[in-house]
Design an enzyme around this catalytic site. Sequence first.
Site, PDB file in Angstrom:
ATOM      1  N   ASP A 176      32.990  45.882  49.609  1.00 49.91           N
ATOM      2  CA  ASP A 176      32.733  46.559  48.334  1.00 49.91           C
ATOM      3  C   ASP A 176      33.901  47.469  47.944  1.00 49.91           C
ATOM      4  O   ASP A 176      34.211  47.609  46.762  1.00 49.91           O
ATOM      5  CB  ASP A 176      31.438  47.381  48.424  1.00 49.91           C
TER       6      ASP A 176
ATOM      7  N   ASP B  71      32.718  49.318  42.292  1.00 53.14           N
ATOM      8  CA  ASP B  71      31.908  48.121  42.468  1.00 53.14           C
ATOM      9  C   ASP B  71      30.473  48.595  42.681  1.00 53.14           C
ATOM     10  O   ASP B  71      30.133  49.116  43.745  1.00 53.14           O
ATOM     11  CB  ASP B  71      32.407  47.316  43.672  1.00 53.14           C
TER      12      ASP B  71
ATOM     13  N   GLU C 161      32.801  47.342  37.242  1.00 52.07           N
ATOM     14  CA  GLU C 161      32.459  45.932  37.089  1.00 52.07           C
ATOM     15  C   GLU C 161      31.172  45.792  36.275  1.00 52.07           C
ATOM     16  O   GLU C 161      30.199  46.512  36.509  1.00 52.07           O
ATOM     17  CB  GLU C 161      32.292  45.258  38.452  1.00 52.07           C
TER      18      GLU C 161
END
Length: 158
Positions: A142, A7, A69
């Site tokens: 996260d 992330d 991501e």
Amino acid sequence: MKILGIDCGIAITGWGVVEKSKVVNKTTIIDYGAILTFKDLSIPERLLILDQELTKIIKKFNPDQAAVEELFYFKNQKTIIQVAEARGVILSCLERNKVIIAEYTPLQVKQGVTSSGRADKAQVQKMVKLLLNLKEIPKPDDAADALAIALTHSFVVR
């Protein structure tokens, strides 16, 4: 197969490593955490730390593949630029270390983990806990997001 979920962020980059068994269709957690950089450092210094720390994670866990991501719309243009710079460093680091890269949108991650693209952050985190048979939701957020990204990839790969 070991999968490293990432992330991306400039202040906090979450990471999580899972292993998908070929014998039984099961994914288990190996480890997770976050790479932190501090605002008092320059952007180039923060990006260097991100590269160095991610390299250590790759060397330690030797993932077969990574799931990252994709960027999504931010209202704050300064934030999106810095996250994009961090994401660029992450992709470069993965490529340099010969880790196969897959990319997922936030919508794909929500659908992958909860079966709903409208799921909120809390629902995604609860599903990460459930799917990985954890006693509590991983912290920081996260890291939980990185595990959700890794899980999404584990559902796609064979």
